[in-house]
Each structure stands twice: as C-alpha cells, then as structure tokens.
Scaffold this active site. Sequence first.
Site, short mmCIF file in Angstrom:
data_model
loop_
_atom_site.label_atom_id
_atom_site.label_comp_id
_atom_site.label_asym_id
_atom_site.label_seq_id
_atom_site.Cartn_x
_atom_site.Cartn_y
_atom_site.Cartn_z
N ASP A 1 0.82 -1.22 0.00
CA ASP A 1 0.00 0.00 0.00
C ASP A 1 0.85 1.27 0.00
O ASP A 1 1.96 1.28 0.55
CB ASP A 1 -0.90 -0.02 1.25
CG ASP A 1 -2.01 1.02 1.16
OD1 ASP A 1 -2.38 1.42 0.04
OD2 ASP A 1 -2.49 1.44 2.23
N ASN B 1 -11.10 -2.72 -4.84
CA ASN B 1 -10.32 -1.79 -5.68
C ASN B 1 -10.96 -1.53 -7.06
O ASN B 1 -10.54 -0.61 -7.76
CB ASN B 1 -8.88 -2.29 -5.86
CG ASN B 1 -8.03 -2.15 -4.60
OD1 ASN B 1 -7.15 -2.96 -4.34
ND2 ASN B 1 -8.28 -1.11 -3.80
C1 IPE Z 1 -5.42 -2.57 0.29
O1 IPE Z 1 -5.12 -1.25 0.06
C2 IPE Z 1 -5.43 -3.34 -0.99
C3 IPE Z 1 -4.14 -3.48 -1.65
C4 IPE Z 1 -3.00 -3.00 -1.27
C5 IPE Z 1 -4.16 -4.27 -2.84
P1 IPE Z 1 -6.25 -0.13 -0.13
O2 IPE Z 1 -5.55 1.13 -0.42
O3 IPE Z 1 -7.26 -0.60 -1.11
O4 IPE Z 1 -6.93 -0.10 1.32
P2 IPE Z 1 -7.78 1.03 2.03
O5 IPE Z 1 -8.81 1.50 1.05
O6 IPE Z 1 -6.82 2.12 2.40
O7 IPE Z 1 -8.34 0.37 3.24
C1 IPE Z 2 -1.76 0.09 -3.18
O1 IPE Z 2 -1.46 1.44 -3.27
C2 IPE Z 2 -2.02 -0.56 -4.50
C3 IPE Z 2 -3.42 -1.00 -4.68
C4 IPE Z 2 -4.38 -0.87 -3.83
C5 IPE Z 2 -3.73 -1.61 -5.94
P1 IPE Z 2 -2.62 2.52 -3.31
O2 IPE Z 2 -2.98 2.74 -4.74
O3 IPE Z 2 -3.74 2.14 -2.43
O4 IPE Z 2 -1.87 3.78 -2.75
P2 IPE Z 2 -2.47 4.85 -1.76
O5 IPE Z 2 -2.94 4.14 -0.54
O6 IPE Z 2 -3.61 5.52 -2.48
O7 IPE Z 2 -1.34 5.77 -1.49
MG MG Z 3 -4.10 2.45 -0.45
#
Ligand code: IPE
Ligand code: IPE
Ligand code: MG
Length: 239
Positions: free
Chosen positions: A20, A68
């Site tokens: 993340d 997602n």
């Molecule tokens: C969790 O991250 C899912 C992945 C890293 C694939 P998210 O960015 O989707 O989680 P939330 O929305 O902050 O809980």
């Molecule tokens: C994690 O990084 C990757 C996925 C959830 C696919 P994010 O895209 O959630 O990155 P932030 O949390 O918005 O910074």
């Molecule tokens: Mg995220």
Amino acid sequence: MSNEQMEHRLVPTHVAVIMDGNGRWAKQRGLPRSAGHKQGAKVFEKICDHCQKIGVQYVTAYAFSTENWKRPQNEVDAIMDLLRSYLQETLKQAKRNVRLIFLGERAPLAPDLQRLIEQAEESSAQNTGITVCVALNYGGRAEIVHGVQKLAQLAADGELNPACIDEALLGQSLYTKGIPDPDLMIRPSGECRISNFLLWQMAYTEFVFLDVLWPDFTPAHLDRAIDQYAKRNRRFGGI
Ligand code: IPE
Ligand code: IPE
Ligand code: MG
C-alpha cells in the site's frame, strides 16, 4: 541450538504484505498514480527475491482487492497491465524456481489475464523454491463466502454431513488451500488496518505496521519487520 539454527527459527515461514501507498508515493512526486504502481511492482519483485534469500518459504502479496474495482478505470487498467507484464516476464524466467499461485476470483478478470495466470501457475507448479501468492481480485469475506458455498453445495447434494464441517475443512475450501497461515503480516504506508486481507488465515498472525510507502520499501524494511517479529512471544491462546 547453533546461532544459525536459532536465526533460521526466527525467520517467519510465511510473510504476508499489503503493498500500500503507491498512489501517495506518486502524488508526492507529481506523477500519475500509475507511476506509483509501476514502482510498486518493481519493489514486489525485489522483496520476493530477498524473502527467498533469507529463507522465507511463502510470500503473499495483496495486489488488488475486491474493493479496488471502485477506482477509476484507467487506474484499474494500469494495475492489470502491470500484472500482465509481470506474468509474461515470469513465464520467460522458468529457471527461477519460484512457485506462483493466485488467490482471488478470476472470472471478472480479462480472459487473456486469466490464461496467463493459468499458464504461470501450471508451469511453476513443480518448482521447489519459494511460493509466491498474489492476491488479485481478492477479498477475505468473498473468499469465506465462496468456501461456504462450495461446502453447502456438497451438503445439498448429500455428499457432506454438515456436522462434519470443521475449521480444517473450511480452511481447505479457501483459495489458500494447502498453504500455512501467515506468521507475519506487514502493512506499509502508515495505515493500521487489514482492508479485507486474509481474514480467516490471520487469526494468530503477528502484525507490523510501517510508515514507509510501498514504492520506497526496501529489503532493510523487511529485515526490520522480521526483527520485530522475532521479539514477539506467540502464545496462540496458551500461556
Ligand atoms: C489494500 O489497500 C489493498 C491493496 C493494497 C491491494 P487499499 O488502499 O485498497 O486499502 P484502504 O482503502 O486504504 O483500506
Ligand atoms: C496500493 O497502493 C495498491 C493498490 C491498492 C492496488 P494505493 O494505490 O492504495 O496507494 P495509496 O494508498 O492511495 O497511497
Ligand atoms: Mg491504499
């Protein structure tokens, strides 16, 4: 016990990681979110190599959750394209001795991606090195629902007595069938939640939350998380 044996014992067998912070990493640099995912994919490969080097036997990485899909289409497409490239690359590097497994519902994925996943799993199934599980279109609740549906169908067909459903049987009905539960779960990016990751499997997993964003995550961060893990006293409800 020799020092070496001692050290080995303290390395978790199975490390789970929520990759993340890609979006925030890109934003900090004035780049599109896809640039963060691209860098994140590179880090994923580096971390898998490091895990293999230090003797971790299973790595599970959260790549895309069932939630997602809410993201803008161009971001979803960029993530799927990265997975495509990763799979194409993996198919070329059969020599790496990595066993690849995907966790999650495949039907909603593009047909070519589904085919690549099947090929990568099949061609790596006999590899004896580290097992890398990629959680893609994965949701912990969805996984449990699917497992329960399978068992309910068997019961409805008269092939399973509901009284025989126990923790082991439900565990074997999940995507992670045959894979030991994670010992350590690492979430970078400063968020302290599990976001629907491995709900069933992490009943007794040790959690380490780190402030670094995933694209900045290095093998040294992994070592640091493992150091924290090694100091924990896992009791599993005992004393
Ligand atoms: C969790 O991250 C899912 C992945 C890293 C694939 P998210 O960015 O989707 O989680 P939330 O929305 O902050 O809980
Ligand atoms: C994690 O990084 C990757 C996925 C959830 C696919 P994010 O895209 O959630 O990155 P932030 O949390 O918005 O910074
Ligand atoms: Mg995220």
